[in-house]
Write a protein that holds these residues in place. Structure first.
Motif, mmCIF file in Angstrom:
data_model
loop_
_atom_site.group_PDB
_atom_site.id
_atom_site.type_symbol
_atom_site.label_atom_id
_atom_site.label_comp_id
_atom_site.label_asym_id
_atom_site.label_seq_id
_atom_site.Cartn_x
_atom_site.Cartn_y
_atom_site.Cartn_z
ATOM 1 N N LEU A 56 -2.872 3.321 6.559
ATOM 2 C CA LEU A 56 -3.132 2.316 5.614
ATOM 3 C C LEU A 56 -4.336 2.358 4.930
ATOM 4 O O LEU A 56 -5.494 2.255 5.625
ATOM 5 N N GLY A 57 -4.497 1.951 3.503
ATOM 6 C CA GLY A 57 -5.850 1.642 2.902
ATOM 7 C C GLY A 57 -5.695 0.401 2.030
ATOM 8 O O GLY A 57 -4.794 0.482 1.203
ATOM 9 N N ILE A 58 -6.800 -0.115 1.953
ATOM 10 C CA ILE A 58 -6.920 -1.466 1.168
ATOM 11 C C ILE A 58 -7.937 -1.166 0.153
ATOM 12 O O ILE A 58 -9.104 -0.869 0.462
ATOM 13 N N SER A 59 -7.555 -1.392 -1.033
ATOM 14 C CA SER A 59 -8.451 -1.393 -2.085
ATOM 15 C C SER A 59 -9.171 0.177 -2.298
ATOM 16 O O SER A 59 -8.327 1.088 -2.294
ATOM 17 N N ASN A 75 -7.857 -11.469 -3.131
ATOM 18 C CA ASN A 75 -7.382 -12.329 -2.269
ATOM 19 C C ASN A 75 -5.822 -11.985 -1.791
ATOM 20 O O ASN A 75 -4.908 -13.002 -1.418
ATOM 21 N N ILE A 76 -5.306 -10.825 -2.190
ATOM 22 C CA ILE A 76 -4.082 -10.544 -1.855
ATOM 23 C C ILE A 76 -3.466 -10.433 -0.466
ATOM 24 O O ILE A 76 -2.563 -10.884 -0.173
ATOM 25 N N MET A 77 -4.721 -10.511 0.436
ATOM 26 C CA MET A 77 -4.495 -10.592 2.117
ATOM 27 C C MET A 77 -3.977 -11.995 2.488
ATOM 28 O O MET A 77 -3.506 -12.217 3.681
ATOM 29 N N ILE A 119 -2.645 -1.172 -0.355
ATOM 30 C CA ILE A 119 -2.572 -2.285 -0.814
ATOM 31 C C ILE A 119 -3.726 -2.704 -1.671
ATOM 32 O O ILE A 119 -4.995 -2.101 -1.295
ATOM 33 N N SER A 120 -3.397 -3.014 -2.935
ATOM 34 C CA SER A 120 -4.371 -3.135 -3.980
ATOM 35 C C SER A 120 -5.153 -2.014 -4.327
ATOM 36 O O SER A 120 -6.430 -2.039 -4.333
ATOM 37 N N SER A 121 -4.617 -0.947 -4.532
ATOM 38 C CA SER A 121 -5.117 0.369 -4.768
ATOM 39 C C SER A 121 -4.318 1.281 -5.538
ATOM 40 O O SER A 121 -3.519 0.530 -6.375
ATOM 41 N N ILE A 122 -4.587 2.515 -5.728
ATOM 42 C CA ILE A 122 -4.015 3.254 -6.631
ATOM 43 C C ILE A 122 -3.423 4.414 -5.883
ATOM 44 O O ILE A 122 -3.979 4.879 -5.022
ATOM 45 N N GLY A 153 -0.578 -6.902 -6.359
ATOM 46 C CA GLY A 153 -0.699 -8.241 -7.078
ATOM 47 C C GLY A 153 -0.574 -8.184 -8.566
ATOM 48 O O GLY A 153 -1.110 -7.460 -9.068
ATOM 49 N N THR A 154 0.196 -8.955 -9.065
ATOM 50 C CA THR A 154 0.523 -8.965 -10.594
ATOM 51 C C THR A 154 -0.958 -9.280 -11.142
ATOM 52 O O THR A 154 -1.088 -9.014 -12.510
#
Length: 221
Positions: free
Chosen positions: A62-65, A204-206, A87-90, A180-181
């Motif tokens: 799992l990777g965030i940003s 703030n997605i978390m 999460i919040s990544s590409i 997140g949208t």
């Protein structure tokens, strides 16, 4: 239960949420030292070497940003890691916003006064607008929370890594991409095959942990 590796993002914090009820074994991966010549793929090699046992046993990462890019590079190098959670990544350099090309060309990471990166200054407010952050509610507050534990020089080096990254997730991997949208770091209009968190922003997605946990549970079932 599955074994998970979490690649912590820039300015890592442990207040995201607890994975212990989902995964039998959770390991946190910290960013290694970054030098002026580092590439994300090289950092992945370093992490695999330094955490050989963990990386050999895990089946999910799992990777965030920006840590999502690191998670991708590790997963691409390890056959045993079959599932990737972003999460919040590409998933690919093709999903980076066009503005990153400009930032890379002008070497924004070099011209930014590092002493001002942590402050709510006029310069940072300008950068927020340049980086399409102005539409995010309380962007300054979230930005400061995310990077408060990080040295400004490390931030500069990490931005260089982000702008230079040209990779993509292997098609052999299964992916859960949560976004997140209202994310303006990686605008959702550039992304494909994502699970949407309505109104969530990049920083703030978390806060939407119930929805995220539900998506993860369905993905690993």
């Amino acid at each position: 239960m599955s074994s998970l590796i979490i690649c912590l993002p820039l300015g890592h914090s442990f207040d995201f949420f607890t994975f212990s009820n989902i995964f039998a074994n959770v390991k946190f991966i910290y960013w290694p030292d970054i030098d002026s010549e580092s590439r994300i793929s090289q950092l992945a090699d370093t992490i695999i070497e330094q955490n050989r046992e963990i990386c050999n046993k895990a089946d999910i990462i799992l990777g965030i940003s920006i840590a999502g890019l690191l998670a991708i590079e590790i997963a691409n190098k390890k056959e045993n890691i079959q599932k990737v959670i972003l999460i919040s990544s590409i998933k690919s350099a093709k999903e980076k916003p066009n503005s990153f090309k400009i930032f890379k060309f002008i070497r924004l990471y070099n011209i930014l006064p590092i002493s001002l990166l942590n402050g709510n200054t006029l310069l940072m407010q300008f950068i927020y607008k340049l980086w399409y952050l102005s539409s995010e509610k309380n962007a300054t507050k979230y930005y400061q929370k995310v990077i408060k534990n990080e040295k400004p020089q490390q931030i500069r080096k990490t931005l260089r890594l982000l702008f230079a990254w040209n990779g993509q997730l292997s098609e052999r991997k299964k992916v859960l991409h949560i976004h997140g949208t209202n994310d303006q770091i990686f605008p959702i209009r550039k992304l494909h095959n994502v699970e949407i968190i309505d109104k969530a922003e990049h920083f703030n997605i978390m806060l939407y942990k119930s929805k995220i946990i539900s998506l993860i549970n369905a993905f690993i079932a």
